[in-house]
Design a protein around this motif. Structure first.
Motif, PDB file in Angstrom:
ATOM      1  N   ALA A 288     -11.114 -34.619  -9.663  1.00 28.96           N
ATOM      2  CA  ALA A 288     -12.508 -34.218  -9.849  1.00 28.96           C
ATOM      3  C   ALA A 288     -13.369 -35.186  -9.053  1.00 28.96           C
ATOM      4  CB  ALA A 288     -12.892 -34.258 -11.318  1.00 28.96           C
ATOM      5  N   ILE A 289     -14.371 -34.657  -8.366  1.00 27.71           N
ATOM      6  CA  ILE A 289     -15.315 -35.480  -7.606  1.00 27.71           C
ATOM      7  C   ILE A 289     -16.696 -35.249  -8.195  1.00 27.71           C
ATOM      8  CG2 ILE A 289     -16.287 -35.984  -5.340  1.00 27.71           C
ATOM      9  CD1 ILE A 289     -13.755 -34.844  -4.086  1.00 27.71           C
ATOM     10  N   VAL A 290     -17.273 -36.303  -8.756  1.00 28.66           N
ATOM     11  CA  VAL A 290     -18.559 -36.196  -9.448  1.00 28.66           C
ATOM     12  C   VAL A 290     -19.627 -36.860  -8.581  1.00 28.66           C
ATOM     13  CG1 VAL A 290     -19.796 -36.669 -11.587  1.00 28.66           C
ATOM     14  CG2 VAL A 290     -17.307 -36.306 -11.644  1.00 28.66           C
ATOM     15  N   LEU A 291     -20.540 -36.047  -8.078  1.00 27.59           N
ATOM     16  CA  LEU A 291     -21.596 -36.518  -7.187  1.00 27.59           C
ATOM     17  C   LEU A 291     -22.835 -36.937  -7.989  1.00 27.59           C
ATOM     18  CD1 LEU A 291     -21.240 -33.883  -4.328  1.00 27.59           C
ATOM     19  CD2 LEU A 291     -20.263 -36.170  -4.449  1.00 27.59           C
ATOM     20  N   PRO A 292     -23.682 -37.789  -7.423  1.00 26.48           N
ATOM     21  CA  PRO A 292     -24.808 -38.360  -8.196  1.00 26.48           C
ATOM     22  C   PRO A 292     -25.856 -37.338  -8.615  1.00 26.48           C
ATOM     23  CG  PRO A 292     -24.926 -39.035  -5.882  1.00 26.48           C
ATOM     24  CD  PRO A 292     -23.587 -38.391  -6.073  1.00 26.48           C
ATOM     25  N   ASP A 293     -25.899 -36.171  -7.952  1.00 33.43           N
ATOM     26  CA  ASP A 293     -26.923 -35.182  -8.299  1.00 33.43           C
ATOM     27  C   ASP A 293     -26.419 -34.128  -9.281  1.00 33.43           C
ATOM     28  OD1 ASP A 293     -25.340 -33.381  -6.805  1.00 33.43           O
ATOM     29  OD2 ASP A 293     -26.331 -34.009  -4.960  1.00 33.43           O
ATOM     30  N   CYS A 294     -25.300 -34.386  -9.930  1.00 33.76           N
ATOM     31  CA  CYS A 294     -24.711 -33.376 -10.815  1.00 33.76           C
ATOM     32  C   CYS A 294     -25.439 -33.295 -12.146  1.00 33.76           C
ATOM     33  CB  CYS A 294     -23.235 -33.712 -11.064  1.00 33.76           C
ATOM     34  SG  CYS A 294     -23.018 -35.158 -12.142  1.00 33.76           S
ATOM     35  N   ASP A 297     -23.985 -34.183 -18.107  1.00 35.97           N
ATOM     36  CA  ASP A 297     -23.407 -33.730 -19.380  1.00 35.97           C
ATOM     37  C   ASP A 297     -22.360 -32.640 -19.151  1.00 35.97           C
ATOM     38  OD1 ASP A 297     -24.906 -35.494 -20.874  1.00 35.97           O
ATOM     39  OD2 ASP A 297     -26.540 -34.055 -21.196  1.00 35.97           O
ATOM     40  N   LEU A 298     -22.674 -31.719 -18.231  1.00 39.84           N
ATOM     41  CA  LEU A 298     -21.715 -30.659 -17.913  1.00 39.84           C
ATOM     42  C   LEU A 298     -20.467 -31.243 -17.267  1.00 39.84           C
ATOM     43  CD1 LEU A 298     -20.903 -27.678 -17.568  1.00 39.84           C
ATOM     44  CD2 LEU A 298     -22.160 -27.690 -15.401  1.00 39.84           C
ATOM     45  N   ALA A 299     -20.652 -32.160 -16.333  1.00 39.82           N
ATOM     46  CA  ALA A 299     -19.511 -32.772 -15.644  1.00 39.82           C
ATOM     47  C   ALA A 299     -18.603 -33.484 -16.640  1.00 39.82           C
ATOM     48  CB  ALA A 299     -20.002 -33.743 -14.579  1.00 39.82           C
ATOM     49  N   VAL A 300     -19.191 -34.208 -17.564  1.00 43.03           N
ATOM     50  CA  VAL A 300     -18.396 -34.918 -18.566  1.00 43.03           C
ATOM     51  C   VAL A 300     -17.619 -33.933 -19.434  1.00 43.03           C
ATOM     52  CG1 VAL A 300     -18.573 -36.290 -20.686  1.00 43.03           C
ATOM     53  CG2 VAL A 300     -19.809 -36.992 -18.619  1.00 43.03           C
ATOM     54  N   LYS A 301     -18.296 -32.907 -19.903  1.00 41.37           N
ATOM     55  CA  LYS A 301     -17.645 -31.919 -20.765  1.00 41.37           C
ATOM     56  C   LYS A 301     -16.455 -31.267 -20.062  1.00 41.37           C
ATOM     57  CE  LYS A 301     -18.499 -27.494 -23.098  1.00 41.37           C
ATOM     58  NZ  LYS A 301     -19.497 -26.410 -23.338  1.00 41.37           N
ATOM     59  N   GLU A 302     -16.650 -30.854 -18.811  1.00 39.02           N
ATOM     60  CA  GLU A 302     -15.579 -30.177 -18.076  1.00 39.02           C
ATOM     61  C   GLU A 302     -14.441 -31.139 -17.743  1.00 39.02           C
ATOM     62  OE1 GLU A 302     -15.165 -26.870 -17.118  1.00 39.02           O
ATOM     63  OE2 GLU A 302     -16.836 -26.484 -18.492  1.00 39.02           O
ATOM     64  N   CYS A 303     -14.771 -32.378 -17.430  1.00 40.92           N
ATOM     65  CA  CYS A 303     -13.734 -33.355 -17.086  1.00 40.92           C
ATOM     66  C   CYS A 303     -12.911 -33.759 -18.308  1.00 40.92           C
ATOM     67  CB  CYS A 303     -14.349 -34.585 -16.429  1.00 40.92           C
ATOM     68  SG  CYS A 303     -14.873 -34.326 -14.717  1.00 40.92           S
ATOM     69  N   VAL A 304     -13.550 -33.872 -19.471  1.00 40.97           N
ATOM     70  CA  VAL A 304     -12.799 -34.175 -20.696  1.00 40.97           C
ATOM     71  C   VAL A 304     -11.842 -33.041 -21.008  1.00 40.97           C
ATOM     72  CG1 VAL A 304     -12.978 -34.472 -23.199  1.00 40.97           C
ATOM     73  CG2 VAL A 304     -14.499 -35.745 -21.683  1.00 40.97           C
ATOM     74  N   ASN A 305     -12.354 -31.829 -20.983  1.00 38.57           N
ATOM     75  CA  ASN A 305     -11.507 -30.673 -21.280  1.00 38.57           C
ATOM     76  C   ASN A 305     -10.437 -30.488 -20.205  1.00 38.57           C
ATOM     77  OD1 ASN A 305     -11.171 -27.377 -21.058  1.00 38.57           O
ATOM     78  ND2 ASN A 305     -11.312 -28.125 -23.154  1.00 38.57           N
ATOM     79  N   LEU A 443     -15.453 -29.944  -8.084  1.00 42.11           N
ATOM     80  CA  LEU A 443     -16.635 -30.608  -7.519  1.00 42.11           C
ATOM     81  C   LEU A 443     -17.803 -30.441  -8.479  1.00 42.11           C
ATOM     82  CD1 LEU A 443     -16.474 -29.342  -3.805  1.00 42.11           C
ATOM     83  CD2 LEU A 443     -15.561 -31.475  -4.747  1.00 42.11           C
ATOM     84  N   PHE A 444     -18.518 -31.541  -8.737  1.00 43.90           N
ATOM     85  CA  PHE A 444     -19.663 -31.492  -9.639  1.00 43.90           C
ATOM     86  C   PHE A 444     -20.916 -31.942  -8.893  1.00 43.90           C
ATOM     87  CE2 PHE A 444     -15.949 -31.791 -12.309  1.00 43.90           C
ATOM     88  CZ  PHE A 444     -16.208 -30.835 -13.290  1.00 43.90           C
ATOM     89  N   SER A 445     -21.799 -30.968  -8.656  1.00 40.71           N
ATOM     90  CA  SER A 445     -23.052 -31.225  -7.942  1.00 40.71           C
ATOM     91  C   SER A 445     -23.973 -30.040  -8.120  1.00 40.71           C
ATOM     92  CB  SER A 445     -22.775 -31.449  -6.449  1.00 40.71           C
ATOM     93  OG  SER A 445     -23.987 -31.527  -5.719  1.00 40.71           O
ATOM     94  N   ASN A 446     -25.287 -30.300  -8.051  1.00 38.10           N
ATOM     95  CA  ASN A 446     -26.280 -29.224  -8.084  1.00 38.10           C
ATOM     96  C   ASN A 446     -26.888 -28.965  -6.715  1.00 38.10           C
ATOM     97  OD1 ASN A 446     -25.958 -28.994 -10.866  1.00 38.10           O
ATOM     98  ND2 ASN A 446     -27.575 -30.479 -11.299  1.00 38.10           N
TER      99      ASN A 446
END
Length: 532
Positions: A288-294, A297-305, A443-446
């Motif tokens: 998983a790649i989490v970008l600063p503009d994500c 809360d959604l990124a955390v939820k999806e990454c935990v699951n 990928l996590f970004s808006n």
């Protein structure tokens, strides 16, 4: 509740109790449910029980421990049933094979409660997840039937090009050896068996080391719904059973969901590998790649699951998380908070997320990964992380992790979550490019401007790019495949039918005689291939 109490609750709901061990003394081979009187292998649950003050995995049954002779008998049965392509099953009309599969599905539904219970005991799958696996398998069968009906209707068309007419259909490949995994012993078994069978192949099936007894209730359905020798089961050591079968060269398709090391070893046994069709679903190290503009809360939820669903025992699990350094502290704080909310317990407990592990050696392996990472600078950043009792391991969230650590590269296949920070996006991109695996990425970004170039580069490295969501297999109608050491061929409803078959055609030049012959064949119900 402290994790030490996970196995002390003996209040098992009546509908989930196994009061007496299930000693499977039968096996299906050559159309008969035979009685086994030879050596046996005990089957232990993922769940432990107290004995003399010690926790031991509960004995829940036994299975036959077959040898080379039995393996070759299964091969002979499947070969006779295929009969060089002239057997009843490969020659059968598609509509008739579909009917057999439908009847099997009906009988399978009658076993739901029993199969779900055994999924819980054998591999520690929660009740909800076990129900979902069963129901998803039934849905997969129905989707496969509908897709084959559509394909068969399209194949009825007669093609004409450059003076040549042709009818193009798909034909079976021959004898299929199916080897399934333990983490989805029902669903992924049928993702191999059903497309292999419905396209006209005959099969030999060896269950995984764990998750075996749950298939016993289905033996009668297999026997009743398929002709003699079309489905053959064998139980025991893969090395003992698979080696002699492959060395004969009589296996036409090797269908395996497991790891690349095993896949390479098995296919290497075949004397004519150019004749061997491979259908593999193998390991992965999805990032998983989490970008600063994500949306954090959604990124955390999806990454935990994504990292901890079924204790991380999924090839599609997120197995390493790259978080931009500007947000990594906040991400970690929220991630750890969400992990702490996950309920741990036994599979029948309501809303349980974390359950015991079926592999006896897995807790030791996970501890070795954690200890290696800690010795090289990682810290366990969540409370109780890595604590274990018997077959249960509480998730360990490791940060920071780096390339020197084994967990950075190995597929942990368990509840260990490595997190690393990055400043330059090329760091996670290079990791994925250099990896031996190429299944998926999240990928996590808006920011569409940030996502666009990442998507375009990553689709050339992995086979599924998930935007703001976890890595996963479904829906089963979408392609499930991987690059490099992660897969060979495509497993999904549509593509699996093609993986287990080959395009074949009947062709004839345009002319009075041929036109008459072809018209007669189309009107004659005797041919199952050339017909309207």
């Amino acid at each position: 509740m402290a994790i030490e109490h996970i196995f002390l609750n003996t209040d098992i709901p009546k509908e989930f109790q196994i009061n007496n061990p299930i000693h499977q003394k039968t096996y299906l081979m050559d159309g008969e449910i035979n009685t086994w009187s030879g050596e046996i292998t005990n089957v232990y649950a993922a769940i432990c029980e107290q004995k003399n003050g010690e926790l031991e995995q509960k004995l829940i049954g036994s299975i036959p421990n077959m040898g080379e002779k039995n393996a070759l008998e299964a091969l002979d049965a499947a070969s006779r049933a295929y009969d060089k392509g002239r057997g009843e099953w490969p020659m059968m009309k598609v509509e008739e094979r579909i009917h057999c599969i439908q009847e099997f599905s009906k009988m399978m539904l009658e076993t739901r409660d029993e199969v779900v219970k055994l999924l819980m005991w054998e591999i520690g799958k929660s009740y909800n997840d076990a129900c979902n696996e069963f129901d998803r398998t039934i849905e997969y069968i129905e989707d496969t039937i509908q897709d084959l009906k559509k394909m068969n209707a399209e194949d009825s068309e007669i093609h004409f090009h450059d003076g040549v007419y042709a009818q193009i259909r798909r034909a079976p490949l021959g004898v299929v050896l199916c080897l399934a995994p333990y983490n989805y012993p029902l669903n992924e078994t049928f993702c191999l068996l059903i497309p292999a069978l419905i396209t006209g192949n005959t099969t030999i099936f060896k269950p995984a080391k764990y998750g075996i007894l749950l298939l016993e209730p289905l033996l009668k359905a297999f026997q009743k719904c398929f002709p003699k020798g079309v489905v053959n089961f064998m139980y025991g050591s893969g090395r003992t059973l698979v080696t002699p079968i492959m060395k004969t060269g009589k296996v036409n398709v090797l269908a395996l969901i497991g790891n690349s090391k095993t896949a390479n070893a098995i296919q290497g046994l075949h004397p004519k590998q150019n004749r061997l069709r491979l259908v593999f679903g193998l390991e992965a190290k999805n990032a998983a790649i989490v970008l600063p503009d994500c949306d954090l809360d959604l990124a955390v939820k999806e990454c935990v699951n994504g990292s901890l669903a079924f204790n991380g025992q999924r090839c599609t699990a997120i197995k390493i998380i790259f978080v931009h350094q500007d947000i990594v502290d906040e991400f970690n704080e929220k991630f750890v908070a969400e992990v702490s909310k996950l309920k741990f317990g036994l599979p029948w407990e309501k809303d349980v997320n974390l359950t015991p592990l079926p592999e006896p050696d897995k807790p030791t392996y996970l501890k070795e990964l954690i200890d290696d990472a800690r010795s090289k600078g990682a810290k366990i950043i969540n409370e109780n992380g890595g604590n274990a009792i018997a077959s249960f391991v509480y998730p360990a969230v490791l940060f920071p992790t780096n390339t020197s650590m084994n967990v950075f590269h190995e597929e942990q296949f368990g509840p260990v979550v490595p997190i690393t920070s990055f400043k330059d996006i090329n760091e996670p991109l290079d990791y994925i490019s250099d990896s031996n695996y190429g299944q998926q990425v999240s990928l996590f970004s808006n920011d569409d401007d940030a996502l666009a170039p990442l998507i375009d580069g990553l689709v050339n490295q992995v086979c599924r790019v998930n935007i703001n969501s976890k890595c996963q297999r479904g829906p089963d109608v979408y392609p499930f495949v991987g690059r490099k050491d992660s897969a060979v061929s495509t497993l999904s409803v549509h593509d699996a039918l093609r993986s287990f078959s080959i395009r074949t055609m009947v062709a004839f030049k345009d002319g009075e005689l041929n036109n008459k012959v072809m018209n007669d064949l189309l009107e004659n119900p005797m041919s199952n291939f050339v017909r309207k």
